[in-house]
Design an enzyme around this catalytic site. Sequence first.
Site, PDB file in Angstrom:
ATOM      1  N   LYS A 182       0.837  -1.200   0.000  1.00  0.00           N
ATOM      2  CA  LYS A 182       0.000   0.000   0.000  1.00  0.00           C
ATOM      3  C   LYS A 182       0.876   1.257   0.000  1.00  0.00           C
ATOM      4  O   LYS A 182       2.010   1.217   0.456  1.00  0.00           O
ATOM      5  CB  LYS A 182      -0.897  -0.025   1.245  1.00  0.00           C
ATOM      6  CG  LYS A 182      -2.064   0.929   1.219  1.00  0.00           C
ATOM      7  CD  LYS A 182      -2.946   0.689   2.450  1.00  0.00           C
ATOM      8  CE  LYS A 182      -4.196   1.570   2.393  1.00  0.00           C
ATOM      9  NZ  LYS A 182      -3.898   3.002   2.431  1.00  0.00           N
ATOM     10  N   GLY A 196       6.496   2.797   3.314  1.00  0.00           N
ATOM     11  CA  GLY A 196       7.954   2.731   3.340  1.00  0.00           C
ATOM     12  C   GLY A 196       8.553   1.740   2.370  1.00  0.00           C
ATOM     13  O   GLY A 196       9.645   1.213   2.612  1.00  0.00           O
ATOM     14  N   THR A 206       9.872   2.223  -0.589  1.00  0.00           N
ATOM     15  CA  THR A 206      11.110   2.684  -1.219  1.00  0.00           C
ATOM     16  C   THR A 206      12.301   2.536  -0.287  1.00  0.00           C
ATOM     17  O   THR A 206      13.370   2.067  -0.701  1.00  0.00           O
ATOM     18  CB  THR A 206      10.964   4.153  -1.663  1.00  0.00           C
ATOM     19  OG1 THR A 206       9.917   4.237  -2.634  1.00  0.00           O
ATOM     20  CG2 THR A 206      12.259   4.667  -2.275  1.00  0.00           C
ATOM     21  N   ASP A 232       7.346   3.478  -9.746  1.00  0.00           N
ATOM     22  CA  ASP A 232       6.383   4.363  -9.095  1.00  0.00           C
ATOM     23  C   ASP A 232       6.546   5.766  -9.679  1.00  0.00           C
ATOM     24  O   ASP A 232       7.649   6.316  -9.649  1.00  0.00           O
ATOM     25  CB  ASP A 232       6.640   4.386  -7.592  1.00  0.00           C
ATOM     26  CG  ASP A 232       5.560   5.116  -6.819  1.00  0.00           C
ATOM     27  OD1 ASP A 232       4.836   5.927  -7.429  1.00  0.00           O
ATOM     28  OD2 ASP A 232       5.446   4.887  -5.603  1.00  0.00           O
ATOM     29  N   ASN A 257       6.533  -2.307   8.823  1.00  0.00           N
ATOM     30  CA  ASN A 257       7.335  -1.100   9.039  1.00  0.00           C
ATOM     31  C   ASN A 257       6.643  -0.140  10.010  1.00  0.00           C
ATOM     32  O   ASN A 257       5.463  -0.274  10.305  1.00  0.00           O
ATOM     33  CB  ASN A 257       7.569  -0.417   7.679  1.00  0.00           C
ATOM     34  CG  ASN A 257       8.724   0.551   7.706  1.00  0.00           C
ATOM     35  OD1 ASN A 257       9.567   0.524   8.609  1.00  0.00           O
ATOM     36  ND2 ASN A 257       8.786   1.431   6.723  1.00  0.00           N
ATOM     37  N   PRO A 273      11.280  -0.505  13.081  1.00  0.00           N
ATOM     38  CA  PRO A 273      10.734   0.544  13.954  1.00  0.00           C
ATOM     39  C   PRO A 273      10.389   1.833  13.216  1.00  0.00           C
ATOM     40  O   PRO A 273      10.927   2.123  12.142  1.00  0.00           O
ATOM     41  CB  PRO A 273      11.896   0.794  14.925  1.00  0.00           C
ATOM     42  CG  PRO A 273      13.121   0.562  14.081  1.00  0.00           C
ATOM     43  CD  PRO A 273      12.750  -0.582  13.160  1.00  0.00           C
TER      44      PRO A 273
END
EC number: 3.6.4.-
Length: 341
Positions: A39, A43, A45, A68, A272, A313
Amino acid sequence: MAASVEDEFEDAPDVEPLEPTLKNIIEQKSLKWIFVGGKGGVGKTTCSCSLAVQLAAVRESVLIISTDPAHNISDAFDQKFSKVPTKVKGYDNLFAMEIDPSLGVAELPDEFFEEDNMLSMGKKMMQEAMSAFPGIDEAMSYAEVMRLVKGMNFSVVVFDTAPTGHTLRLLNFPTIVERGLGRLMQIKNQISPFISQMCNMLGLGDMNADQLASKLEETLPVIRSVSEQFKDPEQTTFICVCIAEFLSLYETERLIQELAKCRIDTHNIIVNQLVFPDNERPCKMCEARHKIQSKYLDQMEDLYEDFHIVKLPLLPHEVRGADKVNTFSKQLLEPYSPPKK
């Protein structure tokens, strides 16, 4: 006396969860194509660039391609990339390129097309011909990229994909191109006068539908080869990236089901932006967030027990620049542990 079902379950050994890292990806030297997707805003990339950095440490040559339109790998590495493979600063064997498949063949650089008179018009004519078939223009741009990439013999190619819908079109492009070219072959006699007229208007000399069809058919062997490789788990895999929220988990499940329909291997999920509580500096918002995330993490571990689930994190800073990407990438190989207070 036969053992009861309860006894059988009691005697069965506990299934150990798979290692929560991407070591299995790094160590699988047979992989040629690695897709990273999910989605928007989770994160992808950062994760795909980090994976490419780790692969560059163990593979001869690595290419990361952004499909993208946002082209975030330029931001991640803090370096401008273009439609042709460019070396990432600080690396001898890591290259990056950015394409926008939604622009179709028009997006491709002129270097993708041969120089002689008949084929130099390939770009213009392909745009005209492909416009008649919805979806095939985007698919043909993928096909031409694959042709270029295969010719360069990179050890492994990492795709930083657009959100899910675009990604599924990328994975299905061989089928779309073959179907579109089949339709073109059926009507080539009808469009032959149009092609000849266009060539004359553009000052490109005589060219008929058979010559255009021949040009397009040159791409088919590459497409079929790539299609076979995409369906081979020894050569291709897909890494899903998500966050521990309902909508992201729902999208991930939908993506995994679609990948199964396409016969694309996937056995790694990156979760992530996880929040870990700080006992020294309690934060009600952080604690509430951690509680919500823990609920969805538990669901994911039950649902995907045969997946490597990597937990990363939420950071207090952006991951931007080759050095920060390199630092972040190490967390793909070692399970994250919150700092002890």
